[in-house]
Design a protein around this motif. Structure first.
Motif, mmCIF file in Angstrom:
data_model
loop_
_atom_site.group_PDB
_atom_site.id
_atom_site.type_symbol
_atom_site.label_atom_id
_atom_site.label_comp_id
_atom_site.label_asym_id
_atom_site.label_seq_id
_atom_site.Cartn_x
_atom_site.Cartn_y
_atom_site.Cartn_z
ATOM 1 N N HIS A 248 0.828 -1.207 0.000
ATOM 2 C CA HIS A 248 0.000 0.000 0.000
ATOM 3 C C HIS A 248 0.870 1.268 0.000
ATOM 4 O O HIS A 248 0.511 2.264 -0.626
ATOM 5 N N LEU A 249 2.008 1.223 0.682
ATOM 6 C CA LEU A 249 2.916 2.368 0.663
ATOM 7 C C LEU A 249 3.466 2.608 -0.748
ATOM 8 O O LEU A 249 3.480 3.739 -1.238
ATOM 9 N N LEU A 250 3.922 1.537 -1.388
ATOM 10 C CA LEU A 250 4.509 1.683 -2.727
ATOM 11 C C LEU A 250 3.460 2.084 -3.755
ATOM 12 O O LEU A 250 3.755 2.849 -4.686
ATOM 13 N N GLU A 251 2.238 1.593 -3.581
ATOM 14 C CA GLU A 251 1.164 1.983 -4.494
ATOM 15 C C GLU A 251 0.885 3.480 -4.426
ATOM 16 O O GLU A 251 0.427 4.078 -5.397
ATOM 17 N N ARG A 252 1.179 4.065 -3.285
ATOM 18 C CA ARG A 252 0.904 5.496 -3.096
ATOM 19 C C ARG A 252 2.169 6.345 -3.215
ATOM 20 O O ARG A 252 2.199 7.486 -2.775
ATOM 21 N N GLY A 253 3.213 5.768 -3.827
ATOM 22 C CA GLY A 253 4.383 6.559 -4.179
ATOM 23 C C GLY A 253 5.504 6.603 -3.178
ATOM 24 O O GLY A 253 6.422 7.422 -3.314
ATOM 25 N N ALA A 254 5.486 5.747 -2.158
ATOM 26 C CA ALA A 254 6.569 5.753 -1.169
ATOM 27 C C ALA A 254 7.878 5.328 -1.816
ATOM 28 O O ALA A 254 7.910 4.534 -2.764
ATOM 29 N N ASP A 255 8.987 5.853 -1.307
ATOM 30 C CA ASP A 255 10.310 5.515 -1.808
ATOM 31 C C ASP A 255 10.680 4.091 -1.403
ATOM 32 O O ASP A 255 10.498 3.694 -0.248
ATOM 33 N N LEU A 256 11.204 3.327 -2.368
ATOM 34 C CA LEU A 256 11.532 1.919 -2.127
ATOM 35 C C LEU A 256 12.561 1.771 -1.007
ATOM 36 O O LEU A 256 12.456 0.878 -0.166
ATOM 37 N N ARG A 257 13.556 2.658 -0.972
ATOM 38 C CA ARG A 257 14.593 2.576 0.061
ATOM 39 C C ARG A 257 14.012 2.845 1.452
ATOM 40 O O ARG A 257 14.427 2.217 2.434
ATOM 41 N N ALA A 258 13.046 3.749 1.528
ATOM 42 C CA ALA A 258 12.421 4.043 2.818
ATOM 43 C C ALA A 258 11.630 2.834 3.309
ATOM 44 O O ALA A 258 11.664 2.486 4.498
ATOM 45 N N VAL A 259 10.919 2.176 2.387
ATOM 46 C CA VAL A 259 10.153 0.974 2.751
ATOM 47 C C VAL A 259 11.110 -0.130 3.183
ATOM 48 O O VAL A 259 10.847 -0.852 4.154
ATOM 49 N N GLN A 260 12.235 -0.271 2.473
ATOM 50 C CA GLN A 260 13.244 -1.265 2.844
ATOM 51 C C GLN A 260 13.722 -1.048 4.276
ATOM 52 O O GLN A 260 13.831 -1.996 5.065
ATOM 53 N N GLU A 261 13.991 0.218 4.617
ATOM 54 C CA GLU A 261 14.488 0.540 5.951
ATOM 55 C C GLU A 261 13.445 0.245 7.018
ATOM 56 O O GLU A 261 13.766 -0.303 8.083
ATOM 57 N N MET A 262 12.191 0.581 6.740
ATOM 58 C CA MET A 262 11.136 0.325 7.724
ATOM 59 C C MET A 262 10.900 -1.167 7.928
ATOM 60 O O MET A 262 10.632 -1.624 9.046
ATOM 61 N N LEU A 263 11.003 -1.944 6.853
ATOM 62 C CA LEU A 263 10.799 -3.390 6.958
ATOM 63 C C LEU A 263 11.998 -4.095 7.587
ATOM 64 O O LEU A 263 11.877 -5.218 8.070
ATOM 65 N N GLY A 264 13.164 -3.440 7.536
ATOM 66 C CA GLY A 264 14.359 -4.065 8.097
ATOM 67 C C GLY A 264 14.989 -5.075 7.174
ATOM 68 O O GLY A 264 15.667 -6.009 7.618
ATOM 69 N N HIS A 265 14.800 -4.918 5.852
ATOM 70 C CA HIS A 265 15.412 -5.818 4.876
ATOM 71 C C HIS A 265 16.880 -5.442 4.677
ATOM 72 O O HIS A 265 17.200 -4.280 4.416
ATOM 73 N N ALA A 266 17.768 -6.419 4.763
ATOM 74 C CA ALA A 266 19.186 -6.158 4.534
ATOM 75 C C ALA A 266 19.471 -5.901 3.052
ATOM 76 O O ALA A 266 20.343 -5.113 2.700
ATOM 77 N N ASP A 267 18.718 -6.575 2.184
ATOM 78 C CA ASP A 267 18.929 -6.471 0.736
ATOM 79 C C ASP A 267 17.688 -5.872 0.096
ATOM 80 O O ASP A 267 16.569 -6.345 0.329
ATOM 81 N N ILE A 268 17.879 -4.863 -0.734
ATOM 82 C CA ILE A 268 16.724 -4.198 -1.359
ATOM 83 C C ILE A 268 15.995 -5.118 -2.324
ATOM 84 O O ILE A 268 14.814 -4.916 -2.616
ATOM 85 N N SER A 269 16.666 -6.165 -2.816
ATOM 86 C CA SER A 269 15.993 -7.104 -3.727
ATOM 87 C C SER A 269 14.835 -7.805 -3.023
ATOM 88 O O SER A 269 13.854 -8.213 -3.658
ATOM 89 N N THR A 270 14.937 -7.951 -1.697
ATOM 90 C CA THR A 270 13.828 -8.544 -0.931
ATOM 91 C C THR A 270 12.619 -7.619 -0.948
ATOM 92 O O THR A 270 11.480 -8.074 -1.062
ATOM 93 N N THR A 271 12.867 -6.327 -0.858
ATOM 94 C CA THR A 271 11.777 -5.346 -0.859
ATOM 95 C C THR A 271 11.168 -5.200 -2.249
ATOM 96 O O THR A 271 9.975 -4.907 -2.380
ATOM 97 N N GLN A 272 11.975 -5.427 -3.282
ATOM 98 C CA GLN A 272 11.510 -5.214 -4.658
ATOM 99 C C GLN A 272 10.381 -6.143 -5.056
ATOM 100 O O GLN A 272 9.667 -5.870 -6.018
ATOM 101 N N ILE A 273 10.182 -7.247 -4.325
ATOM 102 C CA ILE A 273 9.075 -8.150 -4.638
ATOM 103 C C ILE A 273 7.750 -7.407 -4.577
ATOM 104 O O ILE A 273 6.806 -7.703 -5.307
ATOM 105 N N TYR A 274 7.673 -6.372 -3.729
ATOM 106 C CA TYR A 274 6.424 -5.621 -3.584
ATOM 107 C C TYR A 274 6.145 -4.731 -4.790
ATOM 108 O O TYR A 274 5.002 -4.384 -5.045
#
Length: 293
Positions: A248-274
């Motif tokens: 829902h954050l990414l659908e509304r334009g949130a920055d991928l790196r910010a979402v990665q940091e909030m989720l606590g993903h070490a690798d951004i490729s994990t966040t990119q699935i969203y």
């Protein structure tokens, strides 16, 4: 076998700061591997052909590629450790091919389904105010359920709307949350929680009916109950709200790196699935609405 496995597990706990659940997973995978080999095969004499044979054995049992891949990862980490400690010279897992694992898109709820779920608890009861606060905070921050139940009173800055969270590998992160979650937490902590403490001294934020820290299983049951009450037919898990938070954050334009940091993903490729999830949902919306789709 135990003489080899336990120092490795201790290394994972101390050097890499892995959780107890992850440590148990490594231990089970290795114990299964050495049971397959038999007591007459010492860990230090294992060769590549035996590793490959074990993976074939798991496939013959009908194990999914994800399970086979996880077992290989555990065995590979173990032998990397033995090489590192100069217990063996050659790593028998070198060049063993990892099974291809199809990436499944995570299941997410619609915004409407999330709203129904969050409105399901009765905030006029102590337990209901707790459940409301837990659900609101889970969706507001995207934290894992293990992180949610571990929150202590000192981890919350209610005035500023921030949560301090200890994630995997004991990595600390600071996550913001909004006014709705803030109000739910204030109501619970000031009114509902004192009724649940039962005169016990605890710094845990979320307590069960005995005044002890809420368990993963306890929260799982509550989530299932509220999902059913709100008419959600999706097979919901605690991670579903985490997935929904990110999508829902990414659908509304949130920055991928910010979402990665909030989720606590070490690798951004994990966040990119969203991002794949959001594209899939966009395509579905187009196909259902466009007259010439």
């Amino acid at each position: 076998m135990e003489q080899r496995i336990e120092p490795f597990v201790e290394y994972l706990a101390v050097e890499r700061g892995l959780s107890l659940n992850t440590l148990d997973s490594y231990r089970r995978d290795l114990e299964s591997f050495f049971r397959y080999l038999g007591p007459e095969v010492p860990a230090v004499t294992v060769r590549q052909v035996q590793v490959i044979s074990y993976l074939a054995y798991l496939r013959k049992l009908g194990r999914a590629n994800t399970t086979v891949s996880r077992n290989l990862a555990s065995i590979r980490s173990f032998y990397h450790f033995l090489v590192r400690e100069e217990i063996i010279e050659a790593d028998p897992t070198v060049n063993v091919e990892t099974p291809k694992v199809e990436k499944r898109l995570p299941k997410v709820l619609t915004v409407g389904e999330v709203e129904r779920l969050l409105e399901a608890p009765d905030s006029m009861t102590a337990a209901g105010s707790r459940d409301k606060a837990m659900l609101e905070l889970l969706y507001a921050t995207g934290i894992r359920v293990s992180e949610l139940i571990s929150i202590q009173l000192d981890d919350l800055n209610l005035a500023a709307g921030f949560l301090r969270c200890m994630g995997k590998g004991s990595k600390e992160r600071i996550i913001p949350f909004g006014e709705i979650a803030q109000q739910a937490l204030l109501h619970y902590i000031n009114w509902g929680r004192p009724q649940l403490t039962r005169a016990k001294v605890s710094r845990a934020v979320f307590l069960n009916h005995l005044g002890d820290q809420m368990s993963r299983q306890g929260f799982w049951k509550l989530l299932k109950k509220y999902a059913h009450a709100s008419g959600i037919v999706t097979d919901i898990t605690p991670h579903t709200l985490r997935h929904s938070f990110a999508t829902h954050l990414l659908e509304r334009g949130a920055d991928l790196r910010a979402v990665q940091e909030m989720l606590g993903h070490a690798d951004i490729s994990t966040t990119q699935i969203y991002t794949h999830v959001t594209r899939t949902r966009l395509k579905e919306a187009y196909v259902s609405a466009h007259p010439r789709a």
